[in-house]
Design an enzyme around this catalytic site. Structure first.
Site, PDB file in Angstrom:
ATOM      1  N   LYS A 132       0.851  -1.189   0.000  1.00 35.37           N
ATOM      2  CA  LYS A 132       0.000   0.000   0.000  1.00 35.37           C
ATOM      3  C   LYS A 132       0.888   1.240   0.000  1.00 35.37           C
ATOM      4  CE  LYS A 132      -3.739  -0.371  -0.557  1.00 35.37           C
ATOM      5  NZ  LYS A 132      -4.340  -0.685  -1.854  1.00 35.37           N
ATOM      6  N   ASP A 192      -9.228  -0.307  -4.160  1.00 33.95           N
ATOM      7  CA  ASP A 192      -8.091   0.449  -4.690  1.00 33.95           C
ATOM      8  C   ASP A 192      -8.539   1.411  -5.788  1.00 33.95           C
ATOM      9  OD1 ASP A 192      -5.003   0.588  -4.778  1.00 33.95           O
ATOM     10  OD2 ASP A 192      -5.554   0.336  -6.874  1.00 33.95           O
ATOM     11  N   GLU A 196      -8.561   5.500  -5.291  1.00 34.47           N
ATOM     12  CA  GLU A 196      -7.758   6.408  -6.121  1.00 34.47           C
ATOM     13  C   GLU A 196      -8.643   7.332  -6.949  1.00 34.47           C
ATOM     14  OE1 GLU A 196      -5.238   3.441  -7.750  1.00 34.47           O
ATOM     15  OE2 GLU A 196      -6.434   3.072  -9.531  1.00 34.47           O
TER      16      GLU A 196
HETATM   17 MG    MG Z   1      -3.754   1.934  -7.117  1.00 33.85          MG
END
Ligand code: MG
Ligand code: NAD
Length: 344
Positions: A132, A192, A196
């Site tokens: 991460k 994820d 983002e």
């Molecule tokens: Mg990413």
């Protein structure tokens, strides 16, 4: 449901020490994985395409470099660290023909497994070790004796060892120093992409640009707007990173805190939340993935035009001018002293 956490004591390094590892790609993640594995004593080689500009760099840094097919052929574990949209073609051409049952295929992001653009055979272990954090941080924290938290996931466990191998790999790249969380390819990939899009990249850049535009249009100096809306972000984010939101609020003035508590929720209202939910739905139903794969295969015209427009936003010009007077910032350092190597 709370996630299962793993630390260094939970990992048995033998599961990766007994195997040959190929890291395909030497970009942000690739260089950090390969160097950390090497420093942990793992038998690692880097697989790169013919004529790759990264080959010389990897060799200089003490790594063995092979073609992608040879590296896959020679190894028991293949870690794919190429851009997600290139992985399916590389997998078909170089990895699939060179993997035998009982070997392992690993990813640092769930995208291609979650959206089935790569479908490995049943006899292969399929795992994820997703740090991460960006590659340079994965390398730097490892060198400093720390690590970046990692997510691991097992999609296929043909050998019965998949989880142990992923954990040992996380340990060898430093992840267990910070903590390893078990997740699934779907959970990692969907959270994820959503994170983002709405917070880390899309949300943050759009809110920063919009606030800058509003101040400048209202007649305030662009330099003042830049410092307020962009420069100071780091100070606030560092506090949140170190102490959480409550800890950050403890450090700001009570005036700032009152404005935060009363105006923030007005800005991110039900309408914004509804849009976030729509964006999550597009991630979950594959709309975003198909759009991005098509964009990428079609030559990336829209992507490149949007990126180019972003580089010409007025916030970049004023920022470039101001940062030129603060060279320690562009050097990625937090103080004049650190940037000058302790010379000041
Ligand atoms: Mg990413
Ligand atoms: P990157 O763009 O930094 O690196 C890609 C590398 O792939 C290049 O350096 C090169 O070695 C190779 N490459 C580029 N073009 C190629 C081509 N045409 N053919 C063959 N090889 C080519 O990629 P990255 O950001 O390190 O991402 C790798 C994986 O790690 C992705 O799955 C990504 O989602 C994941 N990931 C990235 C980050 C991050 O912070 N960058 C964090 C977590 C996970």
């Amino acid at each position: 449901m709370a996630a299962q956490m793993y630390y260094a004591d939970d990992a048995d390094r033998a599961f990766v020490e007994d195997r040959k590892v190929a890291v395909l790609g030497y970009g942000s993640q690739g260089h950090a994985h390969a160097l950390n594995l090497k420093d942990s004593g793992v038998d690692v080689r880097v697989g790169l395409r013919e004529g790759s500009p990264s080959a010389a760099k990897a060799r200089e840094e003490g790594l063995r470099v092979l073609g992608m097919s040879e590296a896959s052929e020679e190894s028991d574990i293949v870690m794919l660290l190429l851009p997600d949209t290139l992985q399916p073609d590389v997998y078909e051409e170089h990895v699939a023909p060179n993997q035998k049952d009982g070997e392992a295929l690993m990813f640092a992001h769930g995208f291609n497994i979650r959206f089935r653009s790569i479908v490995p055979p049943q006899g292969i272990d399929v795992m994820m070790v997703a740090p991460k954090g960006p590659g340079h941080l994965l390398r730097r924290t490892f060198v400093e004796g720390g690590g970046v938290p990692c997510l691991i996931a097992v999609e296929q466990d043909a050998t019965g060892n998949a989880r142990e191998i992923a954990l040992a790999y996380s340990d060898a790249i430093g992840g267990t120093q910070a903590g390893v969380i078990e997740t699934t390819f779907a959970e990692e990939c969907e959270t994820d992409l959503f994170g983002e899009q709405v917070v880390l990249c899309g949300g943050l850049t759009s809110i920063t640009q919009a606030a800058f535009e509003i101040l400048v249009e209202a007649g305030y100096a662009p330099e003042v707007a830049y410092f307020e809306c962009l420069h100071e972000l780091k100070l606030i984010v560092d506090l949140m990173y170190e102490e959480g939101i409550a800890g950050m609020r403890y450090s700001i003035s009570d005036t700032a805190e009152y404005g935060d508590l009363t105006r923030g929720p007005r800005l991110v209202d039900e309408h914004v939340k509804a849009t976030m939910k729509q964006i999550l739905a597009e991630v979950q139903d594959g709309t975003f993935a198909s759009e991005w794969i098509a964009e990428s295969r079609g030559g990336r015209e829209r992507f490149l035009a949007l990126a180019e427009a972003g580089r010409h936003h007025p916030i970049e010009q004023v920022g470039e001018m101001l940062r030129a007077r603060m060279p320690w910032i562009s050097a990625g350092k937090t103080s004049v002293q650190e940037a000058s190597g302790g010379q000041v």
